[in-house]
Design a protein around this motif. Structure first.
Motif, short mmCIF file in Angstrom:
data_model
loop_
_atom_site.label_atom_id
_atom_site.label_comp_id
_atom_site.label_asym_id
_atom_site.label_seq_id
_atom_site.Cartn_x
_atom_site.Cartn_y
_atom_site.Cartn_z
N GLN A 250 5.75 34.77 46.29
CA GLN A 250 4.65 33.84 46.52
C GLN A 250 3.75 33.67 45.29
OE1 GLN A 250 2.76 35.44 50.05
NE2 GLN A 250 3.94 34.09 51.38
N VAL A 251 4.00 34.42 44.23
CA VAL A 251 3.19 34.34 43.02
C VAL A 251 3.86 33.39 42.03
CG1 VAL A 251 2.17 35.61 41.09
CG2 VAL A 251 2.39 36.70 43.33
N ASN A 252 3.09 32.43 41.53
CA ASN A 252 3.58 31.49 40.52
C ASN A 252 3.03 31.94 39.16
OD1 ASN A 252 3.78 29.22 38.69
ND2 ASN A 252 4.19 27.94 40.48
N PRO A 253 3.84 32.61 38.30
CA PRO A 253 3.32 33.16 37.05
C PRO A 253 2.68 32.12 36.13
CG PRO A 253 5.51 34.03 37.53
CD PRO A 253 5.26 32.91 38.50
N GLY A 254 3.29 30.93 36.05
CA GLY A 254 2.73 29.89 35.18
C GLY A 254 1.35 29.45 35.63
N TYR A 255 1.19 29.19 36.91
CA TYR A 255 -0.11 28.80 37.43
C TYR A 255 -1.11 29.95 37.34
CZ TYR A 255 1.29 24.25 39.30
OH TYR A 255 1.69 22.95 39.42
N LEU A 256 -0.63 31.18 37.49
CA LEU A 256 -1.53 32.33 37.39
C LEU A 256 -2.10 32.45 35.98
CD1 LEU A 256 -2.80 34.79 38.78
CD2 LEU A 256 -0.76 36.11 38.12
N LEU A 257 -1.24 32.26 34.97
CA LEU A 257 -1.71 32.30 33.59
C LEU A 257 -2.72 31.18 33.33
CD1 LEU A 257 -1.63 33.31 30.68
CD2 LEU A 257 0.40 31.88 30.32
N LEU A 258 -2.41 29.98 33.82
CA LEU A 258 -3.35 28.86 33.65
C LEU A 258 -4.67 29.14 34.37
CD1 LEU A 258 -3.94 26.03 32.61
CD2 LEU A 258 -2.79 25.10 34.63
N SER A 259 -4.59 29.80 35.52
CA SER A 259 -5.81 30.14 36.27
C SER A 259 -6.68 31.11 35.50
CB SER A 259 -5.42 30.73 37.63
OG SER A 259 -4.77 29.77 38.43
N VAL A 260 -6.05 32.05 34.78
CA VAL A 260 -6.82 32.99 33.94
C VAL A 260 -7.60 32.21 32.88
CG1 VAL A 260 -6.62 34.82 32.22
CG2 VAL A 260 -5.32 34.96 34.34
N LEU A 261 -6.93 31.25 32.24
CA LEU A 261 -7.58 30.46 31.19
C LEU A 261 -8.71 29.61 31.77
CD1 LEU A 261 -4.43 29.30 29.18
CD2 LEU A 261 -5.99 31.18 28.64
N LEU A 262 -8.49 29.02 32.93
CA LEU A 262 -9.52 28.20 33.55
C LEU A 262 -10.72 29.03 33.98
CD1 LEU A 262 -7.38 25.77 35.76
CD2 LEU A 262 -8.56 25.24 33.63
N THR A 263 -10.47 30.24 34.44
CA THR A 263 -11.57 31.12 34.85
C THR A 263 -12.42 31.50 33.65
OG1 THR A 263 -10.18 31.98 36.64
CG2 THR A 263 -12.15 33.24 36.08
N ALA A 264 -11.77 31.83 32.53
CA ALA A 264 -12.52 32.12 31.31
C ALA A 264 -13.30 30.89 30.85
CB ALA A 264 -11.56 32.59 30.21
N TYR A 265 -12.69 29.72 30.97
CA TYR A 265 -13.35 28.47 30.61
C TYR A 265 -14.62 28.25 31.44
CZ TYR A 265 -13.94 23.37 30.20
OH TYR A 265 -14.45 22.10 30.00
N ALA A 266 -14.57 28.64 32.71
CA ALA A 266 -15.72 28.45 33.60
C ALA A 266 -16.92 29.29 33.17
CB ALA A 266 -15.33 28.80 35.04
N LEU A 267 -16.68 30.33 32.36
CA LEU A 267 -17.76 31.21 31.91
C LEU A 267 -18.39 30.75 30.59
CD1 LEU A 267 -16.09 34.66 32.71
CD2 LEU A 267 -18.09 33.69 33.86
N LEU A 268 -17.83 29.73 29.97
CA LEU A 268 -18.32 29.28 28.67
C LEU A 268 -19.79 28.86 28.66
CD1 LEU A 268 -15.31 27.26 27.20
CD2 LEU A 268 -16.27 29.40 26.33
N PRO A 269 -20.30 28.16 29.69
CA PRO A 269 -21.72 27.78 29.63
C PRO A 269 -22.66 28.98 29.51
CG PRO A 269 -20.61 26.48 31.31
CD PRO A 269 -19.63 27.53 30.85
N TYR A 270 -22.31 30.10 30.14
CA TYR A 270 -23.17 31.28 30.06
C TYR A 270 -23.14 31.89 28.66
CZ TYR A 270 -22.98 30.76 35.11
OH TYR A 270 -23.05 30.25 36.38
N ALA A 271 -21.97 31.85 28.01
CA ALA A 271 -21.87 32.36 26.65
C ALA A 271 -22.68 31.52 25.68
CB ALA A 271 -20.40 32.42 26.22
N THR A 272 -22.56 30.20 25.79
CA THR A 272 -23.28 29.34 24.85
C THR A 272 -24.78 29.31 25.13
OG1 THR A 272 -22.64 27.45 26.25
CG2 THR A 272 -21.31 27.87 24.31
#
Length: 274
Positions: A144-166
């Motif tokens: 039930q795990v999609n490795p490609g989507y999971l990797l993309l989800s990791v990148l999107l989650t990090a992207y969601a934190l960018l406003p707090y960093a800047t």
């Protein structure tokens, strides 16, 4: 020149105990939460923490302001403001490095730690929830795990934190100290959380406004993470309205560019002779 500054700042950051201490605290909190859920939680709480859907839940937790957001604020505040307090910024500038190059390289050096803020809860929490799920169900649904989507989800989650960093970078340039940057950034996280609670009681208008808070934009973007596992969990009836992932991504980019642009504008005009 940019590559040299980036490499130097990246190495310094990865060698600092602060990075690994904050990641360790974040990982410990995640494990504490999971153990508590499986020890004392009811059926409703367990559903979202059963593997593999727990991977989606863990990514969501990593992006929350009071979990991953706090770690990002601490790291960004320390890394950028220490250039003032340790005078490494002045050393770089005296060697011919321009202000935009130094600032862009320092921001870029935060990207790898930003990924680690997401990967740490996912890895530790994924192992823990897999263990407890196997104890309860006797099997793990690897298919039930999609490795490609999971990797993309990791990148999107990090992207969601960018406003707090800047935003923290902006506060670091304004305050010129880690304490001011981290204190202001953490205060913003709490104010945003309180504001979201207030807006949730303000009817449809409040709900529409709440959608555009950085936290809610992140939640809207992370709806995409559902594709990482072939399993759906019903949303709570009182869940807030969220923008679709596409508009949410644009909103996050707008906040990030606004804070980064203001930081660069102020930094280029700042008197550093004192």
């Amino acid at each position: 020149m940019f590559q040299n500054v980036l490499a130097a700042e990246q190495v310094k950051l990865l060698r600092r105990p602060l990075l690994w201490i904050t990641l360790g605290v974040l990982g410990g909190l995640i494990l504490f939460l999971i153990i508590g859920i499986f020890t004392f939680g009811g059926a409703g709480e367990l559903t979202e923490f059963l593997w593999p859907y727990s991977l989606v839940t863990l990514l969501s937790i990593a992006a929350q302001p009071l979990f991953g957001g706090v770690v990002v604020v601490v790291l960004a505040g320390f890394v950028i403001a220490q250039g003032y307090t340790w005078r490494t910024l002045h050393l770089w500038l005296s060697h011919g490095v321009s202000r935009p190059v130094w600032l862009n390289a320092t921001f870029s050096a935060l990207l790898l730690p930003l990924l680690l803020v997401v990967v740490t809860p996912l890895l530790l929490g994924g192992i823990a929830t897999a263990f407890f799920t196997y104890q309860l169900e006797g099997t793990l649904a690897w298919n039930q795990v999609n490795p490609g989507y999971l990797l993309l989800s990791v990148l999107l989650t990090a992207y969601a934190l960018l406003p707090y960093a800047t935003l923290t970078g902006l506060l670091a340039v304004v305050g010129r100290s880690p304490a001011a940057a981290m204190g202001g950034g953490i205060a913003f996280l709490f104010v945003e959380n309180i504001l979201a609670e207030i807006l949730s009681f303000a009817g449809d208008i409040g709900a529409r406004i709440m959608q555009f808070l950085p936290w809610m934009l992140g939640n809207g973007l992370l709806q995409f993470n559902q594709a990482a596992v072939d399993l759906q969990v019903a949303a709570a009836e009182d869940a807030p309205q969220l923008l679709n992932p596409g508009p949410a991504m644009l909103g996050i980019a707008a906040y990030t560019l606004l804070f980064a642009g203001l930081t660069l504008w102020l930094f280029r005009r700042q008197d550093l002779t004192g």
